[in-house]
Design a protein around this motif. Sequence first.
Motif, PDB file in Angstrom:
ATOM      1  N   GLU A  77       1.266  -1.642   0.052  1.00 28.20           N
ATOM      2  CA  GLU A  77       0.143  -0.117   0.544  1.00 28.20           C
ATOM      3  C   GLU A  77       0.636   1.248   0.061  1.00 28.20           C
ATOM      4  N   LEU A  78       0.402   2.745  -0.512  1.00 27.84           N
ATOM      5  CA  LEU A  78       0.943   3.876  -0.604  1.00 27.84           C
ATOM      6  C   LEU A  78       0.466   4.680  -1.213  1.00 27.84           C
ATOM      7  N   THR A  79      -0.671   5.627  -0.055  1.00 23.01           N
ATOM      8  CA  THR A  79      -1.340   7.170  -0.969  1.00 23.01           C
ATOM      9  C   THR A  79      -1.273   7.249  -2.057  1.00 23.01           C
ATOM     10  N   GLY A  80      -1.705   7.453  -2.729  1.00 23.66           N
ATOM     11  CA  GLY A  80      -1.949   8.318  -4.044  1.00 23.66           C
ATOM     12  C   GLY A  80      -1.838   6.672  -5.280  1.00 23.66           C
ATOM     13  N   PHE A  81      -1.880   5.617  -4.098  1.00 26.79           N
ATOM     14  CA  PHE A  81      -1.608   4.028  -6.040  1.00 26.79           C
ATOM     15  C   PHE A  81      -2.899   3.221  -5.271  1.00 26.79           C
ATOM     16  N   LYS A  82      -3.310   2.181  -5.657  1.00 25.51           N
ATOM     17  CA  LYS A  82      -3.800   1.433  -5.716  1.00 25.51           C
ATOM     18  C   LYS A  82      -3.395   0.121  -5.138  1.00 25.51           C
ATOM     19  N   THR A  83      -4.296  -0.452  -3.545  1.00 24.86           N
ATOM     20  CA  THR A  83      -3.634  -1.572  -2.902  1.00 24.86           C
ATOM     21  C   THR A  83      -3.530  -2.467  -3.512  1.00 24.86           C
ATOM     22  N   SER A  84      -2.346  -3.694  -3.663  1.00 24.88           N
ATOM     23  CA  SER A  84      -1.637  -3.879  -4.124  1.00 24.88           C
ATOM     24  C   SER A  84      -1.372  -5.737  -3.618  1.00 24.88           C
ATOM     25  N   THR A  85      -2.696  -7.154  -3.670  1.00 29.02           N
ATOM     26  CA  THR A  85      -2.099  -8.254  -3.104  1.00 29.02           C
ATOM     27  C   THR A  85      -2.135  -9.156  -4.081  1.00 29.02           C
ATOM     28  N   SER A  98      11.103 -14.423  -4.338  1.00 30.42           N
ATOM     29  CA  SER A  98      11.202 -13.037  -4.635  1.00 30.42           C
ATOM     30  C   SER A  98       9.568 -12.567  -5.644  1.00 30.42           C
ATOM     31  N   LEU A  99       9.751 -11.280  -5.302  1.00 28.32           N
ATOM     32  CA  LEU A  99       8.363 -10.550  -5.869  1.00 28.32           C
ATOM     33  C   LEU A  99       8.469  -9.915  -6.236  1.00 28.32           C
ATOM     34  N   GLY A 100       8.143  -9.377  -8.202  1.00 26.05           N
ATOM     35  CA  GLY A 100       8.287  -8.122  -8.856  1.00 26.05           C
ATOM     36  C   GLY A 100       6.665  -7.556  -8.952  1.00 26.05           C
ATOM     37  N   LEU A 101       6.664  -6.488  -7.855  1.00 25.34           N
ATOM     38  CA  LEU A 101       5.267  -5.936  -8.324  1.00 25.34           C
ATOM     39  C   LEU A 101       5.025  -4.569  -9.111  1.00 25.34           C
ATOM     40  N   LYS A 102       4.238  -4.455  -9.884  1.00 26.48           N
ATOM     41  CA  LYS A 102       3.930  -3.511  -9.810  1.00 26.48           C
ATOM     42  C   LYS A 102       2.622  -2.415  -9.719  1.00 26.48           C
ATOM     43  N   LEU A 103       2.494  -1.102  -9.649  1.00 31.07           N
ATOM     44  CA  LEU A 103       1.465   0.028  -8.426  1.00 31.07           C
ATOM     45  C   LEU A 103       1.027   0.465  -9.103  1.00 31.07           C
ATOM     46  N   GLU A 104      -0.235   0.789  -9.416  1.00 33.46           N
ATOM     47  CA  GLU A 104      -1.326   1.416 -10.738  1.00 33.46           C
ATOM     48  C   GLU A 104      -1.364   2.704  -9.873  1.00 33.46           C
ATOM     49  N   PRO A 105      -1.522   4.576 -10.610  1.00 38.02           N
ATOM     50  CA  PRO A 105      -1.969   5.080  -9.227  1.00 38.02           C
ATOM     51  C   PRO A 105      -3.585   4.762  -9.084  1.00 38.02           C
ATOM     52  N   GLY A 106      -3.781   4.708  -8.164  1.00 38.56           N
ATOM     53  CA  GLY A 106      -5.320   4.798  -8.231  1.00 38.56           C
ATOM     54  C   GLY A 106      -5.069   6.354  -6.664  1.00 38.56           C
ATOM     55  N   GLN A 107      -6.314   6.725  -6.766  1.00 36.48           N
ATOM     56  CA  GLN A 107      -8.185   7.787  -6.202  1.00 36.48           C
ATOM     57  C   GLN A 107      -7.385   7.877  -4.496  1.00 36.48           C
ATOM     58  N   VAL A 108      -7.467   8.848  -4.006  1.00 37.44           N
ATOM     59  CA  VAL A 108      -7.099   8.747  -2.538  1.00 37.44           C
ATOM     60  C   VAL A 108      -7.800   8.768  -1.926  1.00 37.44           C
ATOM     61  N   SER A 109      -8.479   7.673  -0.992  1.00 48.92           N
ATOM     62  CA  SER A 109      -9.995   7.525  -0.788  1.00 48.92           C
ATOM     63  C   SER A 109     -10.399   8.160   0.827  1.00 48.92           C
ATOM     64  N   GLU A 110     -11.485   8.424   0.579  1.00 46.54           N
ATOM     65  CA  GLU A 110     -11.358   9.233   2.462  1.00 46.54           C
ATOM     66  C   GLU A 110     -11.953   7.856   2.731  1.00 46.54           C
ATOM     67  N   VAL A 111     -11.288   8.322   4.378  1.00 48.50           N
ATOM     68  CA  VAL A 111     -12.168   7.699   5.632  1.00 48.50           C
ATOM     69  C   VAL A 111     -12.647   8.452   6.903  1.00 48.50           C
ATOM     70  N   VAL A 112     -13.765   8.082   7.305  1.00 48.83           N
ATOM     71  CA  VAL A 112     -14.276   8.406   7.603  1.00 48.83           C
ATOM     72  C   VAL A 112     -14.621   7.458   8.874  1.00 48.83           C
ATOM     73  N   THR A 113     -14.229   7.611  10.135  1.00 56.22           N
ATOM     74  CA  THR A 113     -14.845   7.003  11.648  1.00 56.22           C
ATOM     75  C   THR A 113     -15.348   7.699  12.182  1.00 56.22           C
ATOM     76  N   VAL A 114     -16.600   7.051  12.612  1.00 54.56           N
ATOM     77  CA  VAL A 114     -17.968   7.228  13.795  1.00 54.56           C
ATOM     78  C   VAL A 114     -17.677   6.764  14.925  1.00 54.56           C
ATOM     79  N   THR A 115     -18.009   7.420  15.692  1.00 58.40           N
ATOM     80  CA  THR A 115     -17.514   7.360  17.040  1.00 58.40           C
ATOM     81  C   THR A 115     -19.266   7.360  17.237  1.00 58.40           C
ATOM     82  N   ASP A 116     -19.906   6.579  17.749  1.00 57.72           N
ATOM     83  CA  ASP A 116     -20.649   6.500  19.004  1.00 57.72           C
ATOM     84  C   ASP A 116     -20.669   7.205  20.636  1.00 57.72           C
TER      85      ASP A 116
END
Length: 126
Positions: A84-92, A105-123
């Motif tokens: 994971e890295l902000t600005g890229f799609k998560t790769s699994t 050994s892994l060779g991974l390519k990260l694709e650009p992605g949207q930055v997502s918002e996270v909203v935390t609701v506390t009751d």
Amino acid sequence: MKKFLHLVVVLCIALASVNAFAQDKSTTGSIGGTVTDVNGAAIQNAAVTVTGPTLAAPRTATTNDQGTFRVDNLIPGNYNVNIELTGFKTSTVKDVVVNVGKESSLGLKLEPGQVSEVVTVTDAAT
């Protein structure tokens, strides 16, 4: 003096054989690799998380300036690797096989992605 020298030689041989024996007793493996973007440029500071049934807790690493990472001391088995890295799609990558004394050994390519918002609701109690 001759007896002392003989004792030193025997101790040196004993220590050398213990050290050689210990090196042959590897029981773990590792997962490593390189993370790049779609253009092949190294991605640094990506969060790498390794999970699997043999781990009590996830193991983490961060990619370095060359985009490489390594997670050592893994018991042989299958693991999932999440990058994971902000600005890229998560790769699994699922079911990465780890064998004794080897690095998977892994060779991974990260694709650009949207930055997502996270909203935390506390009751709160009223």
